[in-house]
Design an enzyme around this catalytic site. Sequence first.
Site, mmCIF file in Angstrom:
data_model
loop_
_atom_site.group_PDB
_atom_site.id
_atom_site.type_symbol
_atom_site.label_atom_id
_atom_site.label_comp_id
_atom_site.label_asym_id
_atom_site.label_seq_id
_atom_site.Cartn_x
_atom_site.Cartn_y
_atom_site.Cartn_z
ATOM 1 N N ARG A 13 0.834 -1.213 0.000
ATOM 2 C CA ARG A 13 0.000 0.000 0.000
ATOM 3 C C ARG A 13 0.870 1.265 0.000
ATOM 4 O O ARG A 13 0.888 2.017 -0.968
ATOM 5 C CB ARG A 13 -0.923 -0.021 1.233
ATOM 6 C CG ARG A 13 -2.027 1.019 1.234
ATOM 7 C CD ARG A 13 -1.608 2.413 1.620
ATOM 8 N NE ARG A 13 -0.985 2.494 2.947
ATOM 9 C CZ ARG A 13 -0.393 3.583 3.411
ATOM 10 N NH1 ARG A 13 -0.323 4.683 2.675
ATOM 11 N NH2 ARG A 13 0.168 3.584 4.604
ATOM 12 N N HIS A 205 5.515 4.539 12.500
ATOM 13 C CA HIS A 205 5.474 4.446 11.030
ATOM 14 C C HIS A 205 6.492 5.472 10.534
ATOM 15 O O HIS A 205 6.166 6.643 10.323
ATOM 16 C CB HIS A 205 4.052 4.769 10.559
ATOM 17 C CG HIS A 205 3.841 4.774 9.081
ATOM 18 N ND1 HIS A 205 3.190 3.762 8.406
ATOM 19 C CD2 HIS A 205 4.167 5.686 8.118
ATOM 20 C CE1 HIS A 205 3.111 4.044 7.118
ATOM 21 N NE2 HIS A 205 3.711 5.212 6.919
ATOM 22 N N CYS A 238 4.421 9.114 -0.072
ATOM 23 C CA CYS A 238 3.016 9.501 -0.193
ATOM 24 C C CYS A 238 2.933 10.487 -1.347
ATOM 25 O O CYS A 238 3.700 11.445 -1.396
ATOM 26 C CB CYS A 238 2.529 10.144 1.109
ATOM 27 S SG CYS A 238 0.879 10.843 0.969
ATOM 28 N N ASN A 247 9.369 3.819 3.446
ATOM 29 C CA ASN A 247 9.261 3.419 4.858
ATOM 30 C C ASN A 247 10.530 2.709 5.292
ATOM 31 O O ASN A 247 11.279 2.218 4.459
ATOM 32 C CB ASN A 247 8.129 2.399 5.020
ATOM 33 C CG ASN A 247 6.849 3.065 5.402
ATOM 34 O OD1 ASN A 247 6.042 3.334 4.552
ATOM 35 N ND2 ASN A 247 6.673 3.344 6.667
HETATM 36 P P1 HMG Z 1 -13.002 14.452 -2.501
HETATM 37 O O1 HMG Z 1 -12.770 14.754 -3.937
HETATM 38 O O2 HMG Z 1 -13.104 15.599 -1.543
HETATM 39 O O3 HMG Z 1 -14.234 13.456 -2.292
HETATM 40 O O4 HMG Z 1 -11.820 13.503 -2.035
HETATM 41 P P2 HMG Z 1 -15.789 13.595 -2.436
HETATM 42 O O5 HMG Z 1 -16.409 12.939 -1.244
HETATM 43 O O6 HMG Z 1 -16.180 15.032 -2.739
HETATM 44 O O7 HMG Z 1 -16.106 12.708 -3.740
HETATM 45 C C1 HMG Z 1 -15.623 13.057 -5.012
HETATM 46 C C2 HMG Z 1 -15.701 11.835 -5.928
HETATM 47 O O8 HMG Z 1 -14.833 10.815 -5.430
HETATM 48 C C3 HMG Z 1 -17.097 11.214 -5.994
HETATM 49 O O9 HMG Z 1 -17.223 10.627 -7.287
HETATM 50 C C4 HMG Z 1 -17.024 10.102 -4.984
HETATM 51 O O10 HMG Z 1 -17.937 9.053 -5.218
HETATM 52 C C5 HMG Z 1 -15.595 9.613 -5.173
HETATM 53 P P3 HMG Z 1 -17.961 11.383 -8.496
HETATM 54 O O11 HMG Z 1 -19.342 11.670 -7.989
HETATM 55 O O12 HMG Z 1 -17.159 12.633 -8.752
HETATM 56 O O13 HMG Z 1 -17.879 10.384 -9.612
HETATM 57 N N1 HMG Z 1 -15.067 8.964 -3.954
HETATM 58 C C6 HMG Z 1 -14.547 7.721 -3.929
HETATM 59 N N2 HMG Z 1 -14.339 6.793 -4.888
HETATM 60 C C7 HMG Z 1 -13.812 5.626 -4.506
HETATM 61 N N3 HMG Z 1 -13.461 5.332 -3.226
HETATM 62 C C8 HMG Z 1 -13.634 6.240 -2.249
HETATM 63 C C9 HMG Z 1 -14.204 7.484 -2.592
HETATM 64 N N4 HMG Z 1 -14.510 8.576 -1.866
HETATM 65 C C10 HMG Z 1 -15.047 9.477 -2.712
HETATM 66 N N5 HMG Z 1 -13.280 5.951 -0.988
HETATM 67 C C11 HMG Z 1 -11.009 11.717 -0.664
HETATM 68 C C12 HMG Z 1 -11.741 13.040 -0.699
HETATM 69 C C13 HMG Z 1 -10.699 11.415 0.790
HETATM 70 C C14 HMG Z 1 -11.888 10.634 -1.269
HETATM 71 C C15 HMG Z 1 -9.699 11.861 -1.516
HETATM 72 O O14 HMG Z 1 -9.022 12.999 -1.072
HETATM 73 C C16 HMG Z 1 -8.798 10.659 -1.393
HETATM 74 O O15 HMG Z 1 -9.131 9.579 -1.854
HETATM 75 N N6 HMG Z 1 -7.602 10.849 -0.769
HETATM 76 C C17 HMG Z 1 -6.690 9.752 -0.529
HETATM 77 C C18 HMG Z 1 -5.270 10.220 -0.579
HETATM 78 C C19 HMG Z 1 -4.353 9.077 -0.262
HETATM 79 O O16 HMG Z 1 -4.681 7.918 -0.437
HETATM 80 N N7 HMG Z 1 -3.119 9.416 0.229
HETATM 81 C C20 HMG Z 1 -2.149 8.426 0.553
HETATM 82 C C21 HMG Z 1 -2.487 7.622 1.772
HETATM 83 S S1 HMG Z 1 -2.133 8.451 3.302
HETATM 84 C C22 HMG Z 1 -0.453 8.163 3.546
HETATM 85 O O17 HMG Z 1 0.229 7.669 2.683
HETATM 86 C C23 HMG Z 1 0.132 8.453 4.895
HETATM 87 C C24 HMG Z 1 0.359 7.178 5.725
HETATM 88 O O18 HMG Z 1 1.224 6.275 5.068
HETATM 89 C C25 HMG Z 1 0.984 7.547 7.093
HETATM 90 C C26 HMG Z 1 2.206 8.476 6.953
HETATM 91 O O19 HMG Z 1 3.181 8.093 6.286
HETATM 92 O O20 HMG Z 1 2.124 9.561 7.534
HETATM 93 C C27 HMG Z 1 -0.960 6.454 6.016
HETATM 94 MG MG MG Z 2 3.382 6.380 5.042
#
Ligand code: HMG
Ligand code: MG
Length: 292
Positions: A13, A205, A238, A247
Site C-alpha cells: 500500500r 510508522h 506519499c 518506509n
Molecule cells: P473528494 O474529492 O473531496 O471526495 O476527495 P468527495 O467525497 O467530494 O467525492 C468526489 C468523488 O470521489 C465522488 O465521485 C465520490 O464518489 C468519489 P464522483 O461523484 O465525482 O464520480 N469517492 C470515492 N471513490 C472511490 N473510493 C472512495 C471514494 N470517496 C469518494 N473511498 C477523498 C476526498 C478522501 C476521497 C480523496 O481525497 C482521497 O481519496 N484521498 C486519498 C489520498 C491518499 O490515499 N493518500 C495516501 C495515503 S495516506 C499516507 O500515505 C500516509 C500514511 O502512510 C501515514 C504516513 O506516512 O504519515 C498512512
Molecule cells: Mg506512510
Amino acid sequence: MTNHVRIYEVGPRDGLQNEKAIIPTDRKIALIDLLSKAGFERIEATSFVSPKWVPQLADAAQVMAGITRRAGTGYAVLAPNLKGFERAVEAGSDEVAVFASASEAFSQKNINCSIAESLVRFEPVFEAAEQAGIPVRGYVSCVVVCPYSGAVAPQAVRDVARSLRDMGCYEISLGDTVGKGTPDSIARMLDTVAESVGADHLAGHFHDTDGNALANVEVALARGLRSFDSAIGGLGGCPYAPGAKGNVSTLPLVRLLEERGFSTGLDLDALEAAERYLSDLVAGLEMSKGTS
Ligand code: HMG
Ligand code: MG
C-alpha cells in the site's frame, strides 16, 4: 514487558501508491502472496481511496480478489470515508485504517478536508465497522514535520491520536510522513502522545528520508512501543508528501529487532524472496521507463 514486536507490512500500500508507473495487478498480487509466506499478522494490501486521487491503487478490488489468503494473516486496507469502507468490506478486507493528520495543511492536501472534518467523516466508518466486527486502525500523519507547514507540535499529534483512540481505533500508527524525525524529536513527540494514549496502543510508522528510521524505532522501543510499520525493500512515500522517501525497510528492521533480543515470528528466507521479487519488479519498471 513482552519481547514480541509486531511488524505491520505496508509495502503493497504505502510503497506501491507512490510508484510513478502503474504496476500490473498480477505483480501486486504476486508480491503480496510472497509476503504472506513470511508469516505477517497483518499486511496492508491496498487502499480504497478515490482512484482519481491515487490511480496507482485503482485496482484495489481486483488485488483483494486475486491474493491467496494465508490463515493467520489479516489483509488490511486504507479507507478514508464510508464509501471506502463499503468497498473494503465488499472486497473481503479483514481490517481497515482511517487516516488523519496532525497538520491542517497536509490534511487539506491529502484528503481535501480539515482535521476536524476528517474526524466527522470517520464517525460512520466506526459505526459500520463495529456492526461488521471489523477492527479499525488509525494513522496520524506529520507527527514531527509537515511538508507544507513545517514543524508540528507534539500536542497536536496527541490530540488527534487521542480522538482516534476514543472513537474506537485499537491502535494508532504515528507517521513521520516525510522522514525528517530525529531520535530527539521523535522522543519528545512520543513522550507527549504515550502519556495520553498509552504506548501499548501506539505504533511507529517511520519513513527513512534522512536515514534515521531505525534509530527512531529504537527510541520508540525504549518507550514501550511494540508495533512498527515497515515496507519490503524500503518502498514507499506519499503522493501528497513531496520529498518523502520509503518506509523503514522490513528486513533491516527485523534484523535489528532480533539483534536486540525481540522476536517477530517472521521467516527471513521468505522476506528475502519477497525483496528479490520486488527489486526485479522495480528494475523492470526502470528499464521500461528507459526504453519508452
Ligand atoms: P473528494 O474529492 O473531496 O471526495 O476527495 P468527495 O467525497 O467530494 O467525492 C468526489 C468523488 O470521489 C465522488 O465521485 C465520490 O464518489 C468519489 P464522483 O461523484 O465525482 O464520480 N469517492 C470515492 N471513490 C472511490 N473510493 C472512495 C471514494 N470517496 C469518494 N473511498 C477523498 C476526498 C478522501 C476521497 C480523496 O481525497 C482521497 O481519496 N484521498 C486519498 C489520498 C491518499 O490515499 N493518500 C495516501 C495515503 S495516506 C499516507 O500515505 C500516509 C500514511 O502512510 C501515514 C504516513 O506516512 O504519515 C498512512
Ligand atoms: Mg506512510
